[in-house]
Design an enzyme around this catalytic site. Structure first.
Site, PDB file in Angstrom:
ATOM      1  N   LEU A 224      21.039  -2.761  16.333  1.00 54.06           N
ATOM      2  CA  LEU A 224      21.699  -3.539  15.285  1.00 54.06           C
ATOM      3  C   LEU A 224      22.319  -4.829  15.803  1.00 54.06           C
ATOM      4  CD1 LEU A 224      22.971  -3.754  12.370  1.00 54.06           C
ATOM      5  CD2 LEU A 224      24.911  -2.464  13.306  1.00 54.06           C
ATOM      6  N   TYR A 225      22.801  -4.820  17.044  1.00 51.44           N
ATOM      7  CA  TYR A 225      23.605  -5.930  17.552  1.00 51.44           C
ATOM      8  C   TYR A 225      22.795  -7.220  17.607  1.00 51.44           C
ATOM      9  CZ  TYR A 225      26.881  -2.261  18.983  1.00 51.44           C
ATOM     10  OH  TYR A 225      27.740  -1.192  19.008  1.00 51.44           O
ATOM     11  N   THR A 226      23.334  -8.231  16.938  1.00 51.23           N
ATOM     12  CA  THR A 226      22.694  -9.543  16.784  1.00 51.23           C
ATOM     13  C   THR A 226      21.199  -9.396  16.491  1.00 51.23           C
ATOM     14  OG1 THR A 226      22.544  -9.802  19.223  1.00 51.23           O
ATOM     15  CG2 THR A 226      24.410 -10.823  18.124  1.00 51.23           C
ATOM     16  N   ARG A 227      20.905  -8.402  15.644  1.00 52.86           N
ATOM     17  CA  ARG A 227      19.551  -8.154  15.144  1.00 52.86           C
ATOM     18  C   ARG A 227      18.512  -8.043  16.264  1.00 52.86           C
ATOM     19  NH1 ARG A 227      19.312  -8.263   9.804  1.00 52.86           N
ATOM     20  NH2 ARG A 227      17.033  -8.328   9.869  1.00 52.86           N
ATOM     21  N   GLY A 228      18.874  -7.352  17.314  1.00 56.38           N
ATOM     22  CA  GLY A 228      17.949  -7.116  18.413  1.00 56.38           C
ATOM     23  C   GLY A 228      18.074  -8.094  19.563  1.00 56.38           C
TER      24      GLY A 228
END
Length: 360
Positions: free
Chosen positions: A62-66
């Protein structure tokens, strides 16, 4: 500022640093873009953490969309540090709108997510793989069996849970034990001087069932970082809690929390330490805590945080911090205190084991 002492995570043979490096803000994509780090800044933080002896890295798809995973994989490869680090990532959140099976805790999403994370991280295996958040639907038995399949396939080495109910964690671990499946060795949970609710249920659960707790947001979303001080205008500091609406909506600016901040500020002055160091030290030295996740976006922040375990909080100051941050115990936990328990034993002094029974 050295992190070269390692401890076993839960009931496992996995050695981790007491301070972990969180990489939620590696990158500027997605919801965290407002306070994310450029690749250059993220690499500097990563390099300094490894140079200090740290080995416990935390990210999620999820973090910064990958982007966080992609950056982290690149940095690890550049340092040739894959065998040295304990690489943690998580799955649950759906990033494919309209696709119900590309989110949640089920086997289908877990298998999809782990392959995608392996590609972004540029590795053949993940050291510690976590369910990110309970989806209220998927049976614990399904999650545990899927984790076990990933371990047997060599995709992951260890498994754990993040942000789940205590009863769910207990059921999952009990099922794993009963069926000789891969045990869960980690619980990742929010914990700080302004968020102490895990003490009632999760800390004893983790200690009893062999799951080390890694604490996220140990600075209370930045409230305990020193940017916000009762002596200097309270909520007027320059940080993410005042930078945008998302920070202000967390609801951390309460009278109770300002009392906690004031106690941390007082302790920091007496010890000659930063407020962040005091808050991190308190969290890291609480029962059941295996590691504390640092979320530094700047090198100066990390440098300060790395010194958080270089001192001890005296008993008197610890009592003051405990008192300022305490909440009345909810039902039925008051009944488990000394006043009630003495009545259970007919007034006799009864404890688990005598001092010295367990080797320090």
């Amino acid at each position: 500022m050295s992190l070269d002492r390692y401890y076993l995570l839960g009931r496992s043979g996995l050695r981790v640093s007491r301070l972990a490096l969180g990489t939620m803000t590696f990158g500027t994509d997605g919801a965290w873009g407002a306070w994310g780090s450029s690749e250059e800044a993220a690499r500097a933080v990563f390099d300094r953490y490894l140079d200090a002896g740290g080995n416990f890295l935390d990210t999620a798809d999820l973090y910064t969309r990958g982007t966080s995973e992609t950056m982290l994989g690149k940095f690890i490869a550049e340092r040739g540090a894959r065998d040295r680090v304990v690489l943690t990532t998580k799955y649950t959140y759906g990033l494919d709108p309209g696709n119900p099976n590309a989110g949640g805790n089920g086997r289908k999403n877990m298998m999809r997510a782990v392959e995608a994370s392996l590609r972004r991280l540029g590795t053949d295996y993940i050291d510690l793989y976590l369910l990110h958040t309970w989806d209220r639907l998927t049976p614990a038995e399904e999650v545990v069996r899927a984790f076990d399949d990933l371990v047997r396939a060599g995709k992951i080495r260890y498994a754990g849970l993040s942000d789940v109910p205590a009863w769910y964690a207990a059921r999952a671990q009990t099922f794993a034990e009963a069926h000789a499946l891969t045990p869960l060795v980690n619980l990742q949970l929010q914990y700080s001087l302004v968020e102490r609710h895990i003490e009632h249920e999760f800390a004893p659960l983790a200690q009893t069932l062999g799951m080390g707790i890694t604490a996220w947001s140990p600075l209370g979303g930045g409230l305990l970082s020193g940017k916000y001080r009762p002596s200097q205008g309270r909520g007027e500091g320059e940080g993410r809690l005042t930078k945008n609406d998302a920070g202000s909506q967390l609801g951390l600016f309460t009278e109770h929390n300002w009392g906690v901040v004031a106690a941390v500020e007082t302790a920091a002055k007496e010890l000659g330490r930063s407020m962040a160091q005091v808050a991190l030290n308190w969290t890291a030295t609480q029962p059941g805590i295996g590691s504390v996740i640092l979320g530094a976006t700047k090198l100066a922040q990390l440098e300060d945080n790395l010194a958080a375990l270089d001192f001890e909080i005296p008993a008197e100051l610890r009592r003051a911090l405990d008192h300022a941050s305490a909440h009345p115990p909810p039902f039925p936990y008051k009944m488990f205190g000394d006043a009630y328990q003495t009545m259970l034993h007919g007034g006799a002094a009864v404890s688990d084991k005598p001092v010295g029974y367990t080797r320090p």
